[in-house]
Design a protein around this motif. Structure first.
Motif, PDB file in Angstrom:
ATOM      1  N   GLY A 191       0.809  -1.208   0.000  1.00 38.04           N
ATOM      2  CA  GLY A 191       0.000   0.000   0.000  1.00 38.04           C
ATOM      3  C   GLY A 191       0.840   1.255   0.000  1.00 38.04           C
ATOM      4  N   GLU A 192       0.152   2.397   0.027  1.00 35.55           N
ATOM      5  CA  GLU A 192       0.831   3.677  -0.017  1.00 35.55           C
ATOM      6  C   GLU A 192       1.269   4.155   1.366  1.00 35.55           C
ATOM      7  OE1 GLU A 192       1.730   5.109  -2.664  1.00 35.55           O
ATOM      8  OE2 GLU A 192       0.630   3.872  -4.090  1.00 35.55           O
ATOM      9  N   PHE A 193       0.846   3.483   2.414  1.00 35.46           N
ATOM     10  CA  PHE A 193       1.124   3.963   3.760  1.00 35.46           C
ATOM     11  C   PHE A 193       1.241   2.790   4.716  1.00 35.46           C
ATOM     12  CE2 PHE A 193       1.055   7.204   7.029  1.00 35.46           C
ATOM     13  CZ  PHE A 193       0.572   6.540   8.145  1.00 35.46           C
ATOM     14  N   MET A 194       2.214   2.889   5.604  1.00 37.67           N
ATOM     15  CA  MET A 194       2.379   1.873   6.625  1.00 37.67           C
ATOM     16  C   MET A 194       3.098   2.524   7.790  1.00 37.67           C
ATOM     17  SD  MET A 194       4.780  -0.186   8.195  1.00 37.67           S
ATOM     18  CE  MET A 194       6.128   0.160   7.087  1.00 37.67           C
ATOM     19  N   ALA A 195       2.652   2.231   9.011  1.00 34.57           N
ATOM     20  CA  ALA A 195       3.324   2.717  10.209  1.00 34.57           C
ATOM     21  C   ALA A 195       3.429   1.581  11.204  1.00 34.57           C
ATOM     22  CB  ALA A 195       2.559   3.891  10.817  1.00 34.57           C
ATOM     23  N   VAL A 196       4.491   1.585  11.972  1.00 31.88           N
ATOM     24  CA  VAL A 196       4.710   0.566  12.988  1.00 31.88           C
ATOM     25  C   VAL A 196       4.841   1.266  14.332  1.00 31.88           C
ATOM     26  CG1 VAL A 196       6.284  -1.219  13.831  1.00 31.88           C
ATOM     27  CG2 VAL A 196       5.793  -1.041  11.381  1.00 31.88           C
ATOM     28  N   ILE A 197       4.017   0.856  15.309  1.00 30.57           N
ATOM     29  CA  ILE A 197       3.992   1.513  16.618  1.00 30.57           C
ATOM     30  C   ILE A 197       4.191   0.492  17.728  1.00 30.57           C
ATOM     31  CG2 ILE A 197       2.676   2.991  18.190  1.00 30.57           C
ATOM     32  CD1 ILE A 197       1.301   2.869  14.811  1.00 30.57           C
ATOM     33  N   PRO A 198       5.399   0.397  18.301  1.00 29.72           N
ATOM     34  CA  PRO A 198       5.581  -0.413  19.502  1.00 29.72           C
ATOM     35  C   PRO A 198       4.779   0.191  20.658  1.00 29.72           C
ATOM     36  CG  PRO A 198       7.690   0.030  18.442  1.00 29.72           C
ATOM     37  CD  PRO A 198       6.679   0.924  17.797  1.00 29.72           C
ATOM     38  N   VAL A 199       4.192  -0.666  21.480  1.00 28.19           N
ATOM     39  CA  VAL A 199       3.367  -0.222  22.611  1.00 28.19           C
ATOM     40  C   VAL A 199       3.790  -0.984  23.854  1.00 28.19           C
ATOM     41  CG1 VAL A 199       1.025   0.018  23.513  1.00 28.19           C
ATOM     42  CG2 VAL A 199       1.424   0.192  21.042  1.00 28.19           C
ATOM     43  N   GLY A 200       3.944  -0.270  24.963  1.00 26.26           N
ATOM     44  CA  GLY A 200       4.310  -0.931  26.207  1.00 26.26           C
ATOM     45  C   GLY A 200       4.426   0.069  27.331  1.00 26.26           C
ATOM     46  N   TYR A 201       5.284  -0.246  28.296  1.00 31.00           N
ATOM     47  CA  TYR A 201       5.542   0.650  29.426  1.00 31.00           C
ATOM     48  C   TYR A 201       6.982   1.122  29.342  1.00 31.00           C
ATOM     49  CZ  TYR A 201       1.098  -1.001  31.218  1.00 31.00           C
ATOM     50  OH  TYR A 201      -0.243  -1.293  31.357  1.00 31.00           O
ATOM     51  N   ALA A 202       7.167   2.423  29.474  1.00 33.78           N
ATOM     52  CA  ALA A 202       8.481   3.023  29.276  1.00 33.78           C
ATOM     53  C   ALA A 202       9.515   2.462  30.253  1.00 33.78           C
ATOM     54  CB  ALA A 202       8.386   4.542  29.429  1.00 33.78           C
ATOM     55  N   ALA A 203      10.697   2.106  29.728  1.00 36.84           N
ATOM     56  CA  ALA A 203      11.785   1.646  30.583  1.00 36.84           C
ATOM     57  C   ALA A 203      12.369   2.808  31.379  1.00 36.84           C
ATOM     58  CB  ALA A 203      12.873   0.983  29.740  1.00 36.84           C
ATOM     59  N   LYS A 204      12.254   4.022  30.818  1.00 44.25           N
ATOM     60  CA  LYS A 204      12.678   5.230  31.526  1.00 44.25           C
ATOM     61  C   LYS A 204      11.868   6.397  30.983  1.00 44.25           C
ATOM     62  CE  LYS A 204      16.602   5.897  28.377  1.00 44.25           C
ATOM     63  NZ  LYS A 204      18.079   6.068  28.301  1.00 44.25           N
ATOM     64  N   PRO A 205      11.691   7.434  31.782  1.00 48.08           N
ATOM     65  CA  PRO A 205      10.856   8.559  31.341  1.00 48.08           C
ATOM     66  C   PRO A 205      11.409   9.209  30.074  1.00 48.08           C
ATOM     67  CG  PRO A 205      11.332   8.693  33.695  1.00 48.08           C
ATOM     68  CD  PRO A 205      12.217   7.621  33.135  1.00 48.08           C
ATOM     69  N   GLY A 206      10.495   9.617  29.205  1.00 44.05           N
ATOM     70  CA  GLY A 206      10.909  10.315  27.996  1.00 44.05           C
ATOM     71  C   GLY A 206      11.066  11.802  28.256  1.00 44.05           C
ATOM     72  N   LYS A 207      12.014  12.414  27.582  1.00 41.42           N
ATOM     73  CA  LYS A 207      12.231  13.851  27.727  1.00 41.42           C
ATOM     74  C   LYS A 207      11.436  14.601  26.667  1.00 41.42           C
ATOM     75  CE  LYS A 207      16.888  13.518  29.694  1.00 41.42           C
ATOM     76  NZ  LYS A 207      18.315  13.927  29.538  1.00 41.42           N
ATOM     77  N   ALA A 208      10.893  15.729  27.065  1.00 39.90           N
ATOM     78  CA  ALA A 208      10.137  16.541  26.115  1.00 39.90           C
ATOM     79  C   ALA A 208      11.100  17.157  25.104  1.00 39.90           C
ATOM     80  CB  ALA A 208       9.368  17.636  26.850  1.00 39.90           C
TER      81      ALA A 208
END
Length: 204
Positions: A173-190
């Protein structure tokens, strides 16, 4: 505005969303998965066609995706290869991955129905399918954040989208996205954002 106000909670989830690339070894409940997938499916779509599919992968199929990404990484120049290998690590560490694919139905039906030049109609409906799927993904990311889940949109896998879709049993197709989902191993920075005033222009 009280903290429990739905509008406040939605804006808070948007503000707090981060791209997380490393996840804890902790499963995501089926209830939470269904919640974020239903949120994705509520996104606006061109002509309400909902021309997207969500493929949820875990276990052996996730391992196969990791192996595919690693193998394909070697076929690209250094910069792309490094990003693909990083993506493979994110997929590996996440307990579950959601693949979002366009169905192509809007492209095929719309191109036939619209009485304009075929190439122009094809480009028009292809763009609308991509926009629709992107809206669904944003819904998914924000909904996941609201549940305390972490996600990352791995756009680099577009470079091997047909290979990924083939592995998922989906048509190219013309579009594909892959999104891992879970619980963060460490907080993400803004991330540092460009000054808001520079991004908006007012016209009367």
């Amino acid at each position: 505005m009280c903290v429990s106000d739905p509008a406040s909670m939605t804006l808070q989830a948007i503000e707090q969303r981060r791209s997380i690339r490393s996840f804890m070894d902790h499963p995501v409940s089926e209830e939470d998965l269904l919640t974020i997938l239903r949120a994705a499916n509520q996104a606006p779509s061109a002509h309400n066609q909902q021309s997207w599919r969500f493929v949820v992968i875990r276990g052996q199929r996730k391992k196969e995706l990791v192996d595919l990404v690693k193998a394909k990484a070697g076929e690209f120049p250094k910069a792309a290869s490094v990003l693909l290998r990083m993506a493979a690590r994110s997929i590996h560490s996440a307990p579950v991955v959601v693949v979002v694919a366009n169905t192509g139905e809007l492209i095929s039906h719309g191109t036939e129905l619209f009485q304009i030049e075929r190439d122009q109609a094809l480009d028009f409906f292809k763009t609308m399918e991509i926009q629709s799927s992107a809206a669904a993904i944003q819904n998914l990311l924000v909904a996941a954040t609201s549940l305390g889940l972490a996600t990352v949109w791995l756009g680099i896998l577009f470079l091997i989208k047909d290979d990924v879709l083939r592995l998922m049993g989906e048509q190219a197709g013309e579009f594909m996205a892959v999104i891992p989902v879970g619980y963060a191993a460490k907080p993400g920075k803004a991330p540092k954002k460009i000054d808001f005033e520079m991004m908006v222009e007012w016209m009367d």
